[in-house]
Design an enzyme around this catalytic site. Structure first.
Site, PDB file in Angstrom:
ATOM      1  N   ASN A 178       9.910 -12.206   4.044  1.00 28.11           N
ATOM      2  CA  ASN A 178       9.800 -10.837   3.535  1.00 28.11           C
ATOM      3  C   ASN A 178      10.869 -10.561   2.471  1.00 28.11           C
ATOM      4  O   ASN A 178      10.588 -10.418   1.285  1.00 28.11           O
ATOM      5  CB  ASN A 178       9.900  -9.844   4.707  1.00 28.11           C
ATOM      6  CG  ASN A 178       9.610  -8.399   4.324  1.00 28.11           C
ATOM      7  OD1 ASN A 178       9.190  -7.610   5.158  1.00 28.11           O
ATOM      8  ND2 ASN A 178       9.817  -7.999   3.087  1.00 28.11           N
ATOM      9  N   LYS A 218       3.175 -10.448  16.228  1.00 23.07           N
ATOM     10  CA  LYS A 218       4.409 -11.211  16.004  1.00 23.07           C
ATOM     11  C   LYS A 218       5.464 -10.608  16.915  1.00 23.07           C
ATOM     12  O   LYS A 218       5.921  -9.485  16.698  1.00 23.07           O
ATOM     13  CB  LYS A 218       4.849 -11.123  14.543  1.00 23.07           C
ATOM     14  CG  LYS A 218       6.227 -11.770  14.331  1.00 23.07           C
ATOM     15  CD  LYS A 218       6.797 -11.565  12.953  1.00 23.07           C
ATOM     16  CE  LYS A 218       8.305 -11.750  13.011  1.00 23.07           C
ATOM     17  NZ  LYS A 218       8.954 -11.591  11.723  1.00 23.07           N
ATOM     18  N   GLY A 276      16.702 -11.941   6.990  1.00 20.47           N
ATOM     19  CA  GLY A 276      17.193 -11.269   5.786  1.00 20.47           C
ATOM     20  C   GLY A 276      18.457 -11.867   5.207  1.00 20.47           C
ATOM     21  O   GLY A 276      18.995 -11.339   4.233  1.00 20.47           O
TER      22      GLY A 276
END
Lengths: 274, 72
Positions: free
Chosen positions: A222, A108, A169
């Site tokens: 994530n 990635k 995030g």
């Protein structure tokens, strides 16, 4: 149900889940392992970092990951130049080769522009893609949602382009669904099976569903799980979100209209009282 | 008996002295690192695991010893 478990092929890898989950930021490795299990994923991302010189007997994430069960997807997170990203990709490949994990041949790719936005540097990402493809990697490119750079990355040989829904995030979800739509149109033009994955910014299950309803092939996330108040429950929600969105996309939603359309017959109603 | 010659190297940004004749493999052993969990770069060049035992370290070498950590 067959559709919910329909597999996702990226390059030479076929995954049974359309959810790819990161392994960072969990409060413990045990919670991470349980959350990964609950998410239904079979592909997890990992980062490459310096080994600690002190406390070398400390815990290693590899003691908590079943490398026979999961395909690891090493990332180049934290790299700000094409050269560093290529170095990190090679180091990650070296570790995965030692683990005999099938993820040794892919990466990635993240080449970041700055620490504040963590937005990709498109020029450096393109340069790194070319170098890594030449070095035999299957490259999954973290990108912005700009359709033009997305197309350039595919032309450079990326096996998947992964536009961000919103900054890494941030939990802001899919900020520009129209840009994702155009990315999909350009990347899948004459190549409907080309995998497009929304990577980054996903905050909750509805974000995942929305991404899948747009027609992307998978979602990589994530923080949305790791920092939820109950990561384990959120992992299950994300799994359900993937399946709901995928099925809704395949089912084909109704077009949006400005005015109402009655669901009940408009004929045969009783005479209105005068 | 004279002290064996020591070489100054840098591992993950930290200066370190190792015995002359040290290899990547002997350094990992000295650092008590699980070879299977790490990858090593010497002066920006990746040293594949199969060459750890034969790759001699030289004074001034800059090493990066990395492992996998949690990430997204």
């Amino acid at each position: 149900m067959a559709i919910a478990t329909e597999s996702l092929t990226i390059g030479s890898h076929t995954l049974s889940s359309r959810l790819i989950v990161g392994t960072g930021k969990y409060s413990s490795y045990d919670l991470m392992a349980e959350s990964l299990d609950a998410s239904g994923t079979d592909c997890i991302t990992v980062a490459v970092r310096r080994e600690r010189l002190i406390d070398s007997k400390g815990q290693n994430i590899l003691d908590f990951i079943d490398t026979k069960r999961y395909t690891l997807l090493p990332n180049t997170a934290g790299c700000f130049s094409a050269d560093d990203a290529v170095r990190v990709a090679r180091l990650g490949r070296e570790i995965l080769l030692g683990l005999e994990n099938p993820g040794a041949d892919w990466v990635k790719l993240e080449v970041l522009g700055d620490t504040k936005t963590l937005l990709p540097d498109p020029v450096a990402t393109l340069e790194a893609t070319e170098k890594l493809v030449a070095d035999g990697f299957q490259v999954l490119c973290y990108s912005s949602d700009d359709p033009i750079i997305a197309r350039r990355l595919k032309q450079a040989g990326a096996v998947s382009v992964m536009p961000a829904g919103s900054p890494i995030g941030s939990g802001q979800g899919i900020l520009n669904p129209n840009a994702i739509r155009i990315c999909l149109e350009y990347l899948k033009d004459g190549d409907p099976d080309y995998p497009v994955i929304v990577d980054a910014g996903v905050g909750t299950a509805s974000d995942v569903t929305q991404a899948m309803e747009l027609g992307v092939d998978g979602v990589l996330l994530n923080t949305g799980i790791a920092h939820a108040q109950d990561p384990l429950l959120m992992a299950r929600a994300m799994k359900a979100g993937i399946e709901a969105g995928r099925m809704a996309y395949l089912a084909g939603r109704i077009p949006k209209k400005l005015y109402a359309t009655a669901s009940s017959p408009e004929t045969g109603t009783i005479a209105p009282k005068r | 008996m004279p002290e064996p010659e020591r070489l100054q190297i840098v591992v993950n940004g930290q200066p370190r002295a190792v015995a002359a004749g040290s290899t990547v493999a002997s350094l990992l052993q000295e650092l008590e690192m699980t070879a299977r969990h790490v990858a090593v770069e010497v002066n920006l060049e990746l040293i594949p695991r199969a060459r750890h035992a034969e790759h001699l370290l030289s004074a001034g070498d800059q090493l990066e010893v990395v492992t996998l950590v949690g990430g997204g």
